[in-house]
Design an enzyme around this catalytic site. Structure first.
Site, PDB file in Angstrom:
ATOM      1  N   SER A 120      33.634  -1.137  18.379  1.00 36.67           N
ATOM      2  CA  SER A 120      34.405  -0.243  19.515  1.00 36.67           C
ATOM      3  C   SER A 120      34.029  -0.922  20.745  1.00 36.67           C
ATOM      4  O   SER A 120      34.668  -0.453  21.719  1.00 36.67           O
ATOM      5  CB  SER A 120      33.914   1.124  19.096  1.00 36.67           C
ATOM      6  OG  SER A 120      32.301   1.182  19.396  1.00 36.67           O
ATOM      7  N   HIS A 141      40.449  -1.464  15.599  1.00 32.88           N
ATOM      8  CA  HIS A 141      39.710  -0.464  15.950  1.00 32.88           C
ATOM      9  C   HIS A 141      40.027   0.828  15.547  1.00 32.88           C
ATOM     10  O   HIS A 141      41.244   1.336  16.386  1.00 32.88           O
ATOM     11  CB  HIS A 141      39.225  -0.584  17.464  1.00 32.88           C
ATOM     12  CG  HIS A 141      38.346   0.715  17.996  1.00 32.88           C
ATOM     13  ND1 HIS A 141      38.414   1.212  19.250  1.00 32.88           N
ATOM     14  CD2 HIS A 141      37.362   1.080  17.410  1.00 32.88           C
ATOM     15  CE1 HIS A 141      37.582   2.057  19.218  1.00 32.88           C
ATOM     16  NE2 HIS A 141      36.625   2.011  18.342  1.00 32.88           N
ATOM     17  N   GLU A 153      43.669   0.488  17.288  1.00 30.84           N
ATOM     18  CA  GLU A 153      43.838  -0.529  18.423  1.00 30.84           C
ATOM     19  C   GLU A 153      43.868  -1.947  17.668  1.00 30.84           C
ATOM     20  O   GLU A 153      42.952  -2.179  17.039  1.00 30.84           O
ATOM     21  CB  GLU A 153      42.928  -0.424  19.560  1.00 30.84           C
ATOM     22  CG  GLU A 153      42.902   0.802  20.039  1.00 30.84           C
ATOM     23  CD  GLU A 153      41.640   0.792  21.307  1.00 30.84           C
ATOM     24  OE1 GLU A 153      42.018   1.602  22.407  1.00 30.84           O
ATOM     25  OE2 GLU A 153      40.474   0.640  20.765  1.00 30.84           O
ATOM     26  N   ASN A 191      38.632   3.724  24.585  1.00 29.06           N
ATOM     27  CA  ASN A 191      36.975   3.652  25.186  1.00 29.06           C
ATOM     28  C   ASN A 191      37.001   3.391  26.354  1.00 29.06           C
ATOM     29  O   ASN A 191      35.934   3.912  27.162  1.00 29.06           O
ATOM     30  CB  ASN A 191      36.299   3.076  24.302  1.00 29.06           C
ATOM     31  CG  ASN A 191      35.870   3.707  22.899  1.00 29.06           C
ATOM     32  OD1 ASN A 191      36.207   4.759  22.638  1.00 29.06           O
ATOM     33  ND2 ASN A 191      35.245   2.880  21.759  1.00 29.06           N
TER      34      ASN A 191
END
Ligand code: CAA
Length: 283
Positions: A120, A141, A153, A191
Site C-alpha cells: 500500500s 493494491h 489499484e 492512500n
C-alpha cells in the site's frame, strides 16, 4: 495477453485471505501460502465462514460456495505456486521481506508468471528491482476489507510490461473489482489522499476536543463517509496506518503525511484497533 487460470496468494492475513476469497469466487484456482499450516487453516476457515454467510443471506448458491472452496488449497511451500499464472504477494509490509519473497518467488514460478504485490505504501519498482525479469512485476493494491471494497489499484512500476499491466487489470475485473490504472507514485491514488485526511481527522480530535464517537458521527452524517475515521482506523489497524503514513512522509515530506502524536502513542501502547481488542473503541 496471458490467460490467468490459477492465482497464488502469498500471506493469508486479513488482506491475503480476502484476496484468495475473491480469486475462488471469481472462478480461479487458488493456492494460498502461509508460513505455517495453522495460519493456512485459519484463513481457509475464515473464507469458508464468509462464504457460508453469503449463502445464508441469499447472495450465493450453496453449490457455488462449495465449488469455490474446492478451488482453494493452502500450503507452506512456495514451490507449490510453481504452476500459477499470477501470484499476488500480500505479506508483511516491509521492503526487505517483500524483496526476499520476490526473489524466492521468481525462483519457484514459471518464466512467464506475473508477480504482483499488494503493497500500500512501498515502491513497486523498488520491490521488483531484485527480480531478473522486473517486467513481470506489477502492483495490485486491494482495499480493506478486500471482499467488500470494490476498488483495486493496478500499479505500473518503472519496468512493468504492458502485458503484465493489462493482465493484472483484466484479472482484477474478473475478480469482481473495479480496477483503476495508476503509476508507482507514493500512496498511488487513494492512500495519497486518504492517509493525510485520516491524520487530519485524528488531529481534530485534540484540536476540537471532540470524542471519537462524535467525530465519526460528524464524518458519516456530514460528509457521507460509510464509516467514521476512527472506526476505519481501528479496522485498518493503527500499525498498518502509521507505517504507511511514515512511508509517505519520508517520500513526500509534507507535514500532513506524518502520523499525529496521538496515533503514535496508541501504537506504542499496543492499541492497534480491532486486531488487538482496543483502539479508538474497545472490541
Ligand atoms: N467476505 C464476505 N463477507 C464479509 C467479509 C468477507 N471477507 N467481511 C465482512 N463480511 C460481511 C460481514 O460479515 C457483514 O455481513 P453480516 O453482518 O450480515 O454477517 C457484511 O459483510 C457487511 O457488513 P456491514 O453491515 O458492516 O456492511 P456495510 O454495508 O456497513 O459496509 C464496509 C461495510 C464495506 C466496510 C463499509 O463500511 C465501508 O465501505 N467502509 C469504508 C472502508 C474503507 O474505507 N476501506 C479502505 C481502508 S484504507 C485501505 O484499505 C488502504 C490501505 O492500504 C491500508
Amino acid at each position: 495477453m496471458a490467460e490467468v487460470k490459477k492465482i497464488g496468494v502469498v500471506g493469508l492475513g486479513a488482506m491475503g485471505a480476502g484476496i484468495a476469497q475473491l480469486a475462488v469466487e471469481g472462478g480461479f484456482e487458488c493456492v494460498g501460502r502461509e508460513v505455517d499450516a495453522a495460519r493456512g487453516d485459519a484463513a481457509r476457515e475464515r473464507i469458508g465462514r464468509f462464504l457460508t454467510r453469503k449463502v445464508e443471506k441469499g447472495q450465493l448458491e450453496q453449490q457455488a460456495r462449495d465449488d469455490a472452496m474446492a478451488r482453494l488449497t493452502t500450503t507452506t511451500e512456495l514451490k507449490d505456486l510453481a504452476d500459477c499464472d499470477l501470484v499476488i504477494e500480500a505479506a508483511f509490509e516491509d521492503l526487505a521481506v517483500k524483496q526476499q519473497l520476490f526473489e524466492e518467488l521468481e525462483a519457484a514460478v514459471r518464466d512467464d508468471t506475473i508477480i504482483a504485490t499488494n503493497t500500500s505504501a512501498l515502491s513497486v519498482t523498488q520491490i521488483a528491482s531484485v527480480l531478473e525479469k522486473p517486467a513481470r512485476a506489477v502492483g495490485m493494491h486491494f482495499f480493506n476489507p478486500a471482499p467488500l471494497m470494490p476498488l483495486v489499484e493496478i500499479v505500473r512500476a518503472e519496468r512493468t510490461s504492458d502485458d503484465a499491466f493489462e493482465t493484472a487489470y483484466a484479472t482484477g475485473e474478473r475478480m469482481g473489482k473495479t480496477p483503476i490504472r495508476c503509476s508507482d507514485t507514493p500512496g498511488f491514488v487513494v492512500n495519497r489522499v486518504l492517509i493525510p485526511l485520516l491524520n487530519d481527522c485524528v488531529r481534530v480530535l485534540d484540536e476540537a476536543g471532540v470524542t471519537p464517537e462524535d467525530l465519526d458521527a460528524g464524518m458519516k452524517h456530514g460528509a457521507g463517509w460509510p464509516m467514521g475515521p476512527c472506526a476505519l482506523l481501528d479496522l485498518v489497524g493503527l500499525d498498518v496506518h502509521v507505517h504507511a503514513s511514515e512511508a509517505l512522509y519520508e517520500k513526500l515530506r509534507e507535514p500532513r503525511m506524518a502520523p499525529p502524536p496521538r496515533m503514535v502513542r496508541m501504537l506504542q501502547a499496543g492499541k492497534l484497533g480491532r486486531k488487538s481488542g482496543e483502539g479508538f473503541y474497545t472490541y
